[in-house]
Design a protein around this motif. Structure first.
Motif, PDB file in Angstrom:
ATOM      1  N   ARG A  15       0.841  -1.205   0.000  1.00  0.00           N
ATOM      2  CA  ARG A  15       0.000   0.000   0.000  1.00  0.00           C
ATOM      3  C   ARG A  15       0.866   1.241   0.000  1.00  0.00           C
ATOM      4  N   HIS A  16       1.937   1.205   0.764  1.00  0.00           N
ATOM      5  CA  HIS A  16       2.838   2.344   0.878  1.00  0.00           C
ATOM      6  C   HIS A  16       3.537   2.615  -0.456  1.00  0.00           C
ATOM      7  N   LEU A  17       3.942   1.571  -1.132  1.00  0.00           N
ATOM      8  CA  LEU A  17       4.636   1.720  -2.416  1.00  0.00           C
ATOM      9  C   LEU A  17       3.686   2.060  -3.556  1.00  0.00           C
ATOM     10  N   ALA A  18       2.407   1.808  -3.381  1.00  0.00           N
ATOM     11  CA  ALA A  18       1.429   2.094  -4.431  1.00  0.00           C
ATOM     12  C   ALA A  18       1.457   3.567  -4.816  1.00  0.00           C
ATOM     13  N   THR A  19       1.705   4.431  -3.861  1.00  0.00           N
ATOM     14  CA  THR A  19       1.771   5.866  -4.148  1.00  0.00           C
ATOM     15  C   THR A  19       2.929   6.176  -5.084  1.00  0.00           C
ATOM     16  N   LEU A  20       4.089   5.591  -4.804  1.00  0.00           N
ATOM     17  CA  LEU A  20       5.239   5.820  -5.682  1.00  0.00           C
ATOM     18  C   LEU A  20       5.019   5.219  -7.059  1.00  0.00           C
ATOM     19  N   LYS A  21       4.344   4.080  -7.107  1.00  0.00           N
ATOM     20  CA  LYS A  21       4.040   3.462  -8.398  1.00  0.00           C
ATOM     21  C   LYS A  21       3.151   4.381  -9.227  1.00  0.00           C
ATOM     22  N   LEU A  22       2.207   5.044  -8.571  1.00  0.00           N
ATOM     23  CA  LEU A  22       1.319   5.957  -9.271  1.00  0.00           C
ATOM     24  C   LEU A  22       2.103   7.117  -9.872  1.00  0.00           C
ATOM     25  N   VAL A  23       3.003   7.705  -9.102  1.00  0.00           N
ATOM     26  CA  VAL A  23       3.830   8.804  -9.619  1.00  0.00           C
ATOM     27  C   VAL A  23       4.663   8.320 -10.802  1.00  0.00           C
ATOM     28  N   SER A  24       5.253   7.149 -10.668  1.00  0.00           N
ATOM     29  CA  SER A  24       6.064   6.595 -11.738  1.00  0.00           C
ATOM     30  C   SER A  24       5.244   6.389 -13.009  1.00  0.00           C
ATOM     31  N   ARG A  25       4.037   5.889 -12.859  1.00  0.00           N
ATOM     32  CA  ARG A  25       3.182   5.662 -14.031  1.00  0.00           C
ATOM     33  C   ARG A  25       2.758   6.968 -14.684  1.00  0.00           C
ATOM     34  N   LEU A  26       2.452   7.975 -13.872  1.00  0.00           N
ATOM     35  CA  LEU A  26       2.090   9.279 -14.426  1.00  0.00           C
ATOM     36  C   LEU A  26       3.242   9.862 -15.251  1.00  0.00           C
ATOM     37  N   LEU A  27       4.433   9.797 -14.690  1.00  0.00           N
ATOM     38  CA  LEU A  27       5.601  10.315 -15.402  1.00  0.00           C
ATOM     39  C   LEU A  27       5.907   9.472 -16.644  1.00  0.00           C
ATOM     40  N   GLY A  28       5.795   8.156 -16.504  1.00  0.00           N
ATOM     41  CA  GLY A  28       6.029   7.264 -17.638  1.00  0.00           C
ATOM     42  C   GLY A  28       5.050   7.522 -18.775  1.00  0.00           C
ATOM     43  N   HIS A  29       3.801   7.785 -18.414  1.00  0.00           N
ATOM     44  CA  HIS A  29       2.791   8.081 -19.428  1.00  0.00           C
ATOM     45  C   HIS A  29       3.171   9.339 -20.204  1.00  0.00           C
ATOM     46  N   GLU A  30       3.593  10.368 -19.490  1.00  0.00           N
ATOM     47  CA  GLU A  30       3.975  11.611 -20.163  1.00  0.00           C
ATOM     48  C   GLU A  30       5.210  11.421 -21.031  1.00  0.00           C
ATOM     49  N   LEU A  31       6.168  10.659 -20.562  1.00  0.00           N
ATOM     50  CA  LEU A  31       7.359  10.385 -21.367  1.00  0.00           C
ATOM     51  C   LEU A  31       6.981   9.650 -22.653  1.00  0.00           C
ATOM     52  N   HIS A  32       6.081   8.692 -22.538  1.00  0.00           N
ATOM     53  CA  HIS A  32       5.648   7.922 -23.706  1.00  0.00           C
ATOM     54  C   HIS A  32       4.835   8.800 -24.670  1.00  0.00           C
ATOM     55  N   ALA A  33       3.947   9.621 -24.111  1.00  0.00           N
ATOM     56  CA  ALA A  33       3.087  10.463 -24.941  1.00  0.00           C
ATOM     57  C   ALA A  33       3.893  11.516 -25.694  1.00  0.00           C
ATOM     58  N   GLN A  34       5.009  11.935 -25.111  1.00  0.00           N
ATOM     59  CA  GLN A  34       5.825  12.976 -25.731  1.00  0.00           C
ATOM     60  C   GLN A  34       7.191  12.417 -26.135  1.00  0.00           C
ATOM     61  N   SER A  35       7.180  11.200 -26.643  1.00  0.00           N
ATOM     62  CA  SER A  35       8.435  10.496 -26.926  1.00  0.00           C
ATOM     63  C   SER A  35       9.303  11.162 -27.985  1.00  0.00           C
ATOM     64  N   GLY A  36       8.717  11.910 -28.904  1.00  0.00           N
ATOM     65  CA  GLY A  36       9.493  12.532 -29.960  1.00  0.00           C
ATOM     66  C   GLY A  36      10.258  13.765 -29.508  1.00  0.00           C
ATOM     67  N   ALA A  37       9.848  14.348 -28.417  1.00  0.00           N
ATOM     68  CA  ALA A  37      10.455  15.598 -27.965  1.00  0.00           C
ATOM     69  C   ALA A  37      11.659  15.332 -27.063  1.00  0.00           C
ATOM     70  N   LYS A  38      12.631  16.230 -27.148  1.00  0.00           N
ATOM     71  CA  LYS A  38      13.795  16.126 -26.279  1.00  0.00           C
ATOM     72  C   LYS A  38      13.434  16.590 -24.865  1.00  0.00           C
ATOM     73  N   ALA A  39      12.559  17.572 -24.792  1.00  0.00           N
ATOM     74  CA  ALA A  39      12.054  18.067 -23.512  1.00  0.00           C
ATOM     75  C   ALA A  39      10.562  17.749 -23.450  1.00  0.00           C
ATOM     76  N   ILE A  40      10.045  17.546 -22.252  1.00  0.00           N
ATOM     77  CA  ILE A  40       8.615  17.268 -22.126  1.00  0.00           C
ATOM     78  C   ILE A  40       7.940  18.434 -21.412  1.00  0.00           C
ATOM     79  N   ALA A  41       6.658  18.558 -21.638  1.00  0.00           N
ATOM     80  CA  ALA A  41       5.869  19.599 -20.985  1.00  0.00           C
ATOM     81  C   ALA A  41       4.764  18.933 -20.178  1.00  0.00           C
ATOM     82  N   LEU A  42       4.573  19.398 -18.969  1.00  0.00           N
ATOM     83  CA  LEU A  42       3.488  18.912 -18.134  1.00  0.00           C
ATOM     84  C   LEU A  42       2.512  20.045 -17.899  1.00  0.00           C
ATOM     85  N   SER A  43       1.250  19.713 -17.903  1.00  0.00           N
ATOM     86  CA  SER A  43       0.249  20.738 -17.613  1.00  0.00           C
ATOM     87  C   SER A  43       0.274  21.029 -16.117  1.00  0.00           C
TER      88      SER A  43
END
Length: 82
Positions: A15-43
């Motif tokens: 349960r404690h690690l689930a929070t970190l997994k969520l952050v990792s997945r959010l960041l991973g999703h953004e990296l994947h969605a913006q894979s062509g860019a050298k820099a990423i933008a977050l809203s």
């Protein structure tokens, strides 16, 4: 009894690690969605969600740390010395 304690500790850790997994997945999703860019933008909304998740993790870790660090009190009977 010891097996139950280990299962409880393992579940608490998951349960404690689930929070970190969520952050990792959010960041991973953004990296994947913006894979062509050298820099990423977050809203702003995405950054707020990540920050909230990290804050919740910190609160939980602090609470668990305070519980674990609480000293055990032992009552000692006062005796008279002769």
């Amino acid at each position: 009894m010891e097996v139950q304690d280990k299962k409880h500790a393992s579940a608490a850790l998951q349960r404690h690690l689930a929070t970190l997994k969520l952050v990792s997945r959010l960041l991973g999703h953004e990296l994947h969605a913006q894979s062509g860019a050298k820099a990423i933008a977050l809203s702003r909304e995405e950054v707020v969600e990540i920050q909230t998740t990290i804050d919740l993790y910190i609160e939980e870790a602090t609470r668990k740390g305070a519980t674990a660090a609480a000293p055990e009190t032992t009552l000692v009977a006062a005796g008279s010395r002769n």
